[in-house]
Design a protein around this motif. Structure first.
Motif, PDB file in Angstrom:
ATOM      1  N   PRO A 162       0.795  -1.225   0.000  1.00 18.45           N
ATOM      2  CA  PRO A 162       0.000   0.000   0.000  1.00 18.45           C
ATOM      3  C   PRO A 162       0.835   1.287   0.000  1.00 18.45           C
ATOM      4  N   ASP A 163       2.063   1.232   0.501  1.00 18.88           N
ATOM      5  CA  ASP A 163       2.886   2.433   0.588  1.00 18.88           C
ATOM      6  C   ASP A 163       3.968   2.488  -0.485  1.00 18.88           C
ATOM      7  N   SER A 164       3.850   1.673  -1.524  1.00 21.01           N
ATOM      8  CA  SER A 164       4.871   1.621  -2.569  1.00 21.01           C
ATOM      9  C   SER A 164       4.901   2.931  -3.338  1.00 21.01           C
ATOM     10  N   GLU A 165       6.087   3.462  -3.489  1.00 20.04           N
ATOM     11  CA  GLU A 165       6.283   4.686  -4.274  1.00 20.04           C
ATOM     12  C   GLU A 165       7.369   4.439  -5.286  1.00 20.04           C
ATOM     13  N   PRO A 166       7.188   4.732  -6.513  1.00 21.08           N
ATOM     14  CA  PRO A 166       5.917   5.043  -7.152  1.00 21.08           C
ATOM     15  C   PRO A 166       5.084   3.767  -7.288  1.00 21.08           C
ATOM     16  N   PRO A 167       3.775   3.900  -7.528  1.00 23.22           N
ATOM     17  CA  PRO A 167       2.928   2.703  -7.609  1.00 23.22           C
ATOM     18  C   PRO A 167       3.208   1.846  -8.845  1.00 23.22           C
ATOM     19  N   VAL A 168       3.734   2.473  -9.903  1.00 21.71           N
ATOM     20  CA  VAL A 168       4.049   1.751 -11.138  1.00 21.71           C
ATOM     21  C   VAL A 168       5.455   2.131 -11.566  1.00 21.71           C
ATOM     22  N   LYS A 169       6.233   1.127 -11.982  1.00 15.64           N
ATOM     23  CA  LYS A 169       7.581   1.366 -12.505  1.00 15.64           C
ATOM     24  C   LYS A 169       7.614   0.936 -13.964  1.00 15.64           C
ATOM     25  N   ALA A 170       8.407   1.651 -14.760  1.00 14.46           N
ATOM     26  CA  ALA A 170       8.604   1.306 -16.167  1.00 14.46           C
ATOM     27  C   ALA A 170      10.017   0.775 -16.342  1.00 14.46           C
ATOM     28  N   ASN A 171      10.166  -0.280 -17.114  1.00  9.56           N
ATOM     29  CA  ASN A 171      11.472  -0.866 -17.378  1.00  9.56           C
ATOM     30  C   ASN A 171      12.159  -0.063 -18.491  1.00  9.56           C
ATOM     31  N   LEU A 172      13.008   0.874 -18.108  1.00  7.39           N
ATOM     32  CA  LEU A 172      13.710   1.715 -19.080  1.00  7.39           C
ATOM     33  C   LEU A 172      14.885   0.998 -19.731  1.00  7.39           C
ATOM     34  N   MET A 173      15.380  -0.061 -19.113  1.00  5.31           N
ATOM     35  CA  MET A 173      16.566  -0.741 -19.615  1.00  5.31           C
ATOM     36  C   MET A 173      16.258  -1.850 -20.618  1.00  5.31           C
ATOM     37  N   ALA A 174      14.989  -2.067 -20.918  1.00  4.59           N
ATOM     38  CA  ALA A 174      14.625  -3.103 -21.890  1.00  4.59           C
ATOM     39  C   ALA A 174      13.337  -2.724 -22.617  1.00  4.59           C
ATOM     40  N   PRO A 175      13.386  -1.633 -23.408  1.00  4.11           N
ATOM     41  CA  PRO A 175      12.180  -1.222 -24.132  1.00  4.11           C
ATOM     42  C   PRO A 175      11.830  -2.199 -25.255  1.00  4.11           C
ATOM     43  N   LEU A 176      10.562  -2.207 -25.614  1.00  3.09           N
ATOM     44  CA  LEU A 176      10.103  -2.955 -26.784  1.00  3.09           C
ATOM     45  C   LEU A 176      10.178  -2.022 -27.979  1.00  3.09           C
ATOM     46  N   VAL A 177      10.712  -2.515 -29.086  1.00  3.13           N
ATOM     47  CA  VAL A 177      10.800  -1.743 -30.321  1.00  3.13           C
ATOM     48  C   VAL A 177      10.009  -2.518 -31.365  1.00  3.13           C
ATOM     49  N   ILE A 178       9.002  -1.857 -31.945  1.00  2.18           N
ATOM     50  CA  ILE A 178       8.102  -2.544 -32.875  1.00  2.18           C
ATOM     51  C   ILE A 178       8.000  -1.763 -34.167  1.00  2.18           C
TER      52      ILE A 178
END
Length: 145
Positions: free
Chosen positions: A104-120
């Motif tokens: 409940p106290d996680s900051e930030p609530p969502v993390k993005a994986n910057l070190m492994a982006p998807l390229v399409i």
């Protein structure tokens, strides 16, 4: 084509809209075909789900970097460019895999994986996950509008 997703139920997927990841994704090498589902959720537009076709229990929340105010640039190797067969830069989409922090106290609530982006390459529906071994790319935070 119909997928029975434990997360989303029965989904009808247009076979022409499938995205092929010839090498799979790291840790999920058996998952080579995905569909991109747009999700309408309260956290804002631009959040989607990359749903595996071969393994319906596997789905990743994804977003474009600019959803986080990021300007994101990195180089592709010659092999990666050949795999994607990019002819126009505007055909390329970059997505970040998202992960929800637990508790409940996680900051930030969502993390993005910057070190492994998807390229399409959206023109030919071919993608890869670019694993960046070290920070050698430019990431710029833009102020929130």
């Amino acid at each position: 084509m119909r997928i029975e997703s434990p997360r989303f139920g029965s989904l009808e997927v247009d076979a022409e809209k499938l995205i092929s990841f010839p090498a799979g994704l790291p840790g999920f090498e058996d998952c080579k075909r995905f569909t991109l589902l747009e999700m309408e959720i309260t956290s804002g537009p631009g959040i989607g789900v990359l749903q595996s076709v071969e393994h319906p229990e596997i789905a990743f929340s994804v977003a474009e970097p600019d959803q986080f105010g990021l300007h994101y640039e990195f180089a592709l190797s010659e092999d990666e460019e050949a795999l994607l067969r990019i002819s126009r830069s505007e055909d390329v989409a970059v997505l970040l895999i998202l992960r929800r922090n637990e508790g409940p106290d996680s900051e930030p609530p969502v993390k993005a994986n910057l070190m492994a982006p998807l390229v399409i390459n959206m023109a030919n529906r071919t993608g890869l996950q670019k694993v960046i071994g070290r920070v050698g790319c430019d990431v710029t935070l833009r102020p929130a509008a």
